[in-house]
Enzyme design. Structure first.
Site, short mmCIF file in Angstrom:
data_model
loop_
_atom_site.label_atom_id
_atom_site.label_comp_id
_atom_site.label_asym_id
_atom_site.label_seq_id
_atom_site.Cartn_x
_atom_site.Cartn_y
_atom_site.Cartn_z
N LEU A 203 2.97 -9.47 -0.83
CA LEU A 203 2.29 -8.98 0.51
C LEU A 203 0.97 -8.91 0.50
O LEU A 203 0.47 -8.51 -0.67
CB LEU A 203 3.01 -7.60 0.66
CG LEU A 203 4.39 -7.17 1.04
CD1 LEU A 203 4.62 -5.92 1.67
CD2 LEU A 203 4.83 -8.34 1.95
N HIS B 5 0.88 -1.18 -0.09
CA HIS B 5 0.02 0.15 0.05
C HIS B 5 0.86 1.12 -0.13
O HIS B 5 0.68 2.25 -0.58
CB HIS B 5 -0.76 -0.17 1.26
CG HIS B 5 -1.68 -1.04 1.37
ND1 HIS B 5 -1.57 -2.03 2.13
CD2 HIS B 5 -2.97 -1.38 0.81
CE1 HIS B 5 -2.93 -2.99 2.31
NE2 HIS B 5 -3.74 -2.51 1.24
N ASP C 32 -3.62 -7.60 -7.42
CA ASP C 32 -5.18 -7.66 -7.77
C ASP C 32 -5.31 -7.24 -9.26
O ASP C 32 -5.92 -6.32 -9.77
CB ASP C 32 -5.92 -6.85 -6.92
CG ASP C 32 -5.80 -7.44 -5.54
OD1 ASP C 32 -6.63 -8.17 -5.03
OD2 ASP C 32 -5.02 -6.67 -4.86
O1 PAF Z 1 -7.79 -3.68 -3.41
C1 PAF Z 1 -8.62 -3.26 -2.28
O2 PAF Z 1 -7.95 -2.82 -1.24
C2 PAF Z 1 -10.24 -3.12 -2.58
O3 PAF Z 1 -10.50 -3.84 -3.41
C3 PAF Z 1 -10.41 -1.65 -2.94
C4 PAF Z 1 -9.76 -1.12 -4.49
C5 PAF Z 1 -9.79 -0.47 -2.10
C6 PAF Z 1 -11.85 -1.43 -3.10
O4 PAF Z 1 -12.61 -1.75 -1.70
#
Ligand code: PAF
Length: 284
Positions: free
Chosen positions: A184, A37, A150
């Protein structure tokens, strides 16, 4: 770092920055932050200033059988990590702010959502696109960053932005891995030490397919076979799907030119993990 859960406060803050001619960067998350993140924050910062991060565990993208109730949460820790990485505004809305009573409208994803994760998790991508659409409308970013782990989600979000004519640059950032290759994920916290060892099988299987591809193998079925054979060496890993697909619609391919995605999902104990690689690109 400013923090708010109020949509009106967020909008006013963004409006003031935009009026001052600034580009707004955005990193949507479900919290329980890790280095993956935080790299998204770095990337957003390279392209925009200020940077907004949202933390919202979106109930709409979890099926009733999934892990919404036990999804890991640690807002004080997230707050400290986001502030230390230079997030300017942390938006932490409640479910009542995001989905007030009577909120029924949903985004219908395109065909790419019918496969792989979409097939395994019916309704998941409608939930993701709906919350991302709402967040985009609230933040109105110039640039938004998503992780490549993702990859199907990132593909569908890029398609939504294109199809709905939003002037937002969607940036997909390579997966961040532990030194031993494990991607991660906030869900790694569910793994026991033994399961964590087994979970390495996902990346090892993708690496084996990358090696086969580098040695000249282009048949998708053979690459899938390599992934399966490697996973068999990890008896604690139960593959859900192994996708060898083109990156646009995530449709399966027979031949695998550069840019082909190999994506997989597997259960390790009760934890469902995903990972992928893009052939011909740096592993990440
Ligand atoms: O990837 C994620 O953490 C979630 O799917 C997102 C993009 C924040 C939407 O809730």
């Amino acid at each position: 770092m400013k923090e708010t859960g109020e949509a009106t406060v967020l909008r006013e803050w963004v409006r003031a920055h935009r009026a001052a001619g600034r580009r707004i960067g955005f990193v949507p998350t479900m919290g329980f932050l890790h280095e993956g993140h935080l790299r998204l924050v770095d990337e957003a910062r390279r392209r925009a200033d200020p940077v907004v991060m949202s933390i919202f565990v979106n109930p709409l993208q979890f099926a009733p059988t999934e892990d919404l109730a036990r999804y890991p949460r640690d807002l004080p820790r997230d707050r400290a990590l986001a502030a230390a990485r230079g997030v300017d505004l942390l938006f932490v809305p409640s479910a009542a702010v995001m989905y007030p009573p009577g909120s029924e409208t949903r985004v219908v994803p395109g065909e790419a959502a019918t496969r792989w994760e979409g097939a395994a998790r019916p309704g998941h991508f409608a939930g993701v696109l709906t919350v991302v659409a709402k967040l985009f409308n609230l933040v109105s970013p110039d640039v938004a960053c998503f992780g490549r782990k993702d990859i199907q989600q990132a593909t569908l979000i890029a398609a939504m932005v294109r199809d709905l004519d939003w002037p937002i640059e969607v940036v997909v950032v390579p997966t961040v891995r532990e030194t031993d290759g494990l991607a991660l994920s906030s869900r790694n916290v569910y793994l026991s030490a033994e399961e964590r060892g087994q979970a390495l099988g996902l990346n090892r299987a993708l690496a084996a397919a990358r090696d086969a591809w580098a040695a000249g193998e282009r048949r998708a079925a053979a690459l899938e076979g390599t992934v399966r054979a490697t996973l068999r060496m990890y008896p604690g890993v139960a593959a859900d799907y192994i996708a060898v697909c083109e990156p646009g619609r995530m449709a399966p391919v027979a031949e695998a030119p550069a840019g082909t995605v190999i994506a997989l999902a597997a259960r390790v104990g009760s934890t469902r993990l995903i990972d992928n690689t893009v052939l011909g690109e740096e592993p990440g």
